[in-house]
Design an enzyme around this catalytic site. Sequence first.
Site, PDB file in Angstrom:
ATOM      1  N   GLU A 273     -14.308  -9.944  -1.065  1.00  0.00           N
ATOM      2  CA  GLU A 273     -13.234  -8.852  -1.459  1.00  0.00           C
ATOM      3  C   GLU A 273     -12.008  -9.702  -1.970  1.00  0.00           C
ATOM      4  O   GLU A 273     -10.865  -9.815  -1.363  1.00  0.00           O
ATOM      5  CB  GLU A 273     -12.919  -8.259  -0.089  1.00  0.00           C
ATOM      6  CG  GLU A 273     -14.044  -7.442   0.899  1.00  0.00           C
ATOM      7  CD  GLU A 273     -13.614  -7.069   1.977  1.00  0.00           C
ATOM      8  OE1 GLU A 273     -12.435  -7.253   2.525  1.00  0.00           O
ATOM      9  OE2 GLU A 273     -14.412  -6.344   2.824  1.00  0.00           O
ATOM     10  N   PRO A 274     -12.081 -10.188  -3.070  1.00  0.00           N
ATOM     11  CA  PRO A 274     -11.050 -11.035  -3.634  1.00  0.00           C
ATOM     12  C   PRO A 274      -9.940  -9.726  -4.205  1.00  0.00           C
ATOM     13  O   PRO A 274     -10.199  -8.807  -4.750  1.00  0.00           O
ATOM     14  CB  PRO A 274     -11.362 -11.769  -4.679  1.00  0.00           C
ATOM     15  CG  PRO A 274     -12.667 -10.782  -5.338  1.00  0.00           C
ATOM     16  CD  PRO A 274     -13.407 -10.211  -3.775  1.00  0.00           C
ATOM     17  N   GLY A 275      -8.687  -9.992  -4.058  1.00  0.00           N
ATOM     18  CA  GLY A 275      -7.646  -9.499  -4.660  1.00  0.00           C
ATOM     19  C   GLY A 275      -6.524 -10.088  -5.616  1.00  0.00           C
ATOM     20  O   GLY A 275      -6.934 -10.167  -6.705  1.00  0.00           O
ATOM     21  N   ARG A 276      -5.906 -10.885  -4.731  1.00  0.00           N
ATOM     22  CA  ARG A 276      -5.074 -11.923  -5.419  1.00  0.00           C
ATOM     23  C   ARG A 276      -5.587 -12.820  -6.620  1.00  0.00           C
ATOM     24  O   ARG A 276      -4.772 -12.881  -7.298  1.00  0.00           O
ATOM     25  CB  ARG A 276      -4.055 -12.639  -4.458  1.00  0.00           C
ATOM     26  CG  ARG A 276      -2.823 -13.311  -4.815  1.00  0.00           C
ATOM     27  CD  ARG A 276      -2.605 -14.178  -3.796  1.00  0.00           C
ATOM     28  NE  ARG A 276      -2.351 -13.790  -2.583  1.00  0.00           N
ATOM     29  CZ  ARG A 276      -1.339 -13.351  -1.718  1.00  0.00           C
ATOM     30  NH1 ARG A 276      -0.151 -13.191  -2.526  1.00  0.00           N
ATOM     31  NH2 ARG A 276      -1.273 -12.748  -0.591  1.00  0.00           N
ATOM     32  N   TYR A 316       8.634 -11.736   2.310  1.00  0.00           N
ATOM     33  CA  TYR A 316       7.708 -13.137   2.740  1.00  0.00           C
ATOM     34  C   TYR A 316       8.401 -14.301   2.376  1.00  0.00           C
ATOM     35  O   TYR A 316       7.845 -15.540   2.243  1.00  0.00           O
ATOM     36  CB  TYR A 316       6.390 -13.191   2.114  1.00  0.00           C
ATOM     37  CG  TYR A 316       5.459 -12.009   2.211  1.00  0.00           C
ATOM     38  CD1 TYR A 316       4.842 -11.426   3.338  1.00  0.00           C
ATOM     39  CD2 TYR A 316       5.269 -11.489   1.065  1.00  0.00           C
ATOM     40  CE1 TYR A 316       4.392 -10.220   3.382  1.00  0.00           C
ATOM     41  CE2 TYR A 316       4.474 -10.291   1.019  1.00  0.00           C
ATOM     42  CZ  TYR A 316       4.021  -9.610   2.214  1.00  0.00           C
ATOM     43  OH  TYR A 316       3.374  -8.481   2.125  1.00  0.00           O
ATOM     44  N   CYS A 342      21.488  -2.882  -2.656  1.00  0.00           N
ATOM     45  CA  CYS A 342      22.517  -2.963  -1.962  1.00  0.00           C
ATOM     46  C   CYS A 342      21.994  -3.703  -0.513  1.00  0.00           C
ATOM     47  O   CYS A 342      21.915  -2.920   0.484  1.00  0.00           O
ATOM     48  CB  CYS A 342      23.436  -1.627  -1.410  1.00  0.00           C
ATOM     49  SG  CYS A 342      23.875  -1.161  -2.934  1.00  0.00           S
ATOM     50  N   GLU A 343      21.391  -4.710  -0.599  1.00  0.00           N
ATOM     51  CA  GLU A 343      20.798  -5.541   0.393  1.00  0.00           C
ATOM     52  C   GLU A 343      21.107  -7.234  -0.050  1.00  0.00           C
ATOM     53  O   GLU A 343      20.523  -7.392  -1.020  1.00  0.00           O
ATOM     54  CB  GLU A 343      19.395  -5.564   0.579  1.00  0.00           C
ATOM     55  CG  GLU A 343      19.108  -3.910   0.866  1.00  0.00           C
ATOM     56  CD  GLU A 343      18.848  -3.603   2.381  1.00  0.00           C
ATOM     57  OE1 GLU A 343      18.803  -4.423   3.011  1.00  0.00           O
ATOM     58  OE2 GLU A 343      18.391  -2.360   2.772  1.00  0.00           O
ATOM     59  N   TYR A 371       0.276  -7.242  -5.453  1.00  0.00           N
ATOM     60  CA  TYR A 371       1.223  -7.132  -4.363  1.00  0.00           C
ATOM     61  C   TYR A 371       2.499  -6.783  -4.931  1.00  0.00           C
ATOM     62  O   TYR A 371       3.306  -7.110  -4.408  1.00  0.00           O
ATOM     63  CB  TYR A 371       1.046  -7.803  -3.229  1.00  0.00           C
ATOM     64  CG  TYR A 371      -0.344  -8.255  -2.888  1.00  0.00           C
ATOM     65  CD1 TYR A 371      -0.880  -6.900  -2.047  1.00  0.00           C
ATOM     66  CD2 TYR A 371      -1.129  -9.283  -2.931  1.00  0.00           C
ATOM     67  CE1 TYR A 371      -2.156  -7.233  -1.424  1.00  0.00           C
ATOM     68  CE2 TYR A 371      -2.257  -9.416  -2.411  1.00  0.00           C
ATOM     69  CZ  TYR A 371      -3.064  -8.293  -1.736  1.00  0.00           C
ATOM     70  OH  TYR A 371      -4.427  -8.420  -1.181  1.00  0.00           O
TER      71      TYR A 371
END
Length: 418
Positions: A273-276, A316, A342-343, A371
């Site tokens: 199940e590869p994503g990245r 992260y 505004c953070e 992502y």
Amino acid sequence: MHYFAYHAGELYCEEVPIREIVEKFGTPVYVYSGKTIRRHYKVFDSAFKEIDHLTCYSVKANSNLAILALLAREGAGADIVSKGELYRALKAGFPPQKIVFSGVGKTVDEIEMALKAGILMFNVESLDELSLLGDIAKSLKIKASFALRANPNVDPKTHPYISTGLRKNKFGIPEEDIIPAYLKTKDNPYLEALGLDAHIGSQLITISPFVDAIKRLRALYEELLSLGFNLKYLDVGGGLGIPYDQEEPPLPEEYSSALIRELKGLELTLILEPGRVIVGNAGVLVTRVLFTKSNREKNFIIVDAGMNDLIRPSLYQAYHRIIPVYDRDGETLIADVVGPVCESGDFFAKDRKISAVKAGDLLAIMSAGAYGFVMSSNYNSRPRPAEVLVEGDQFFLVRKRETLDDLISHEEIPALYL
Ligand code: LLP
């Protein structure tokens, strides 16, 4: 390996200057390289060619319909975690028989929709879910094929937020509960044990956690066979990392040979199940510098993309390389690259040595294909960016930039206030 490169001092995606895309669609804009996605898929999938396998692209990494359609055409299956992803996967042309449904919190209507669609199997993450699946299958009179997701309790040595195979994580079923859970389903005509599953985490840059996990899975798998279960699939999840900075993750070939070595003598179909690894380095987020400023302690480069568009650095402390779209002859400075939200957590880089860009210049935030857009939001009422897919010398708008009307289209003012 990807197809973002400078030609005559200007950044291109394949044969298209990024400038041309920005002129047409503005910033911030996600730009994906079709050629890179195809290449990554092929390299990954063919690394497993010596054994029966099914590569189920993990839709959550990037679920744009165009990218899904590209991968479906290449023959990929899909790993989904919601009815939204199921809907997208079916629309994009993935055959239901190549879809696996993972996730720790499936709802009744999600299970019903997937059963009716005829997906390959459910990766079940709790005993409660297993009994719900049995009930729904019975009421619909559709046999449900399942794998239980084991939590092999191995440390993937990745960021704690994306580690999933430790006992303290919410995912999967503890190893010692796996066999009893399968045994419970033995007489249920609506539940068919088709496989065994695990996924230990994401952005893994060493092989050993995968090997530890597959050793444990193999032992469970063999025990289940000896108990008379006719399992066919071993699903080892995704998680292979990519280089964002200096990391040197295993190559697909190294990953596949380590897994295949552990499976010697077993007859099964391996599900991956590869994503990245498929889409991560196939996309960039292009943003324009709005202002630069210095408070004598620090330099800031303020860009028009924000944490709402790409949250990985904020969430992260993830590293993304940031490069200028026009090469500025090597002139650099140390700066924070920050967004307009505004953070204080709204940043893409801290104390980074970066090209000495000025207001109006364009920057590419690299490795944003996985992502990225999928985790975007409308925080600060910011319409989400456009997405563009490049194929050779052509480019296609695969998601329009949101409009101000899009922002409020689901809201209503009670008559009381009108
Ligand atoms: N299979 C399952 C069951 C998963 O939960 C995931 C990712 C994958 C496959 C795909 O993993 P990959 O090959 O992409 O590592 N938002 C985080 C990553 C979260 C990963 C969640 N699960 C990030 O931006 O790093």
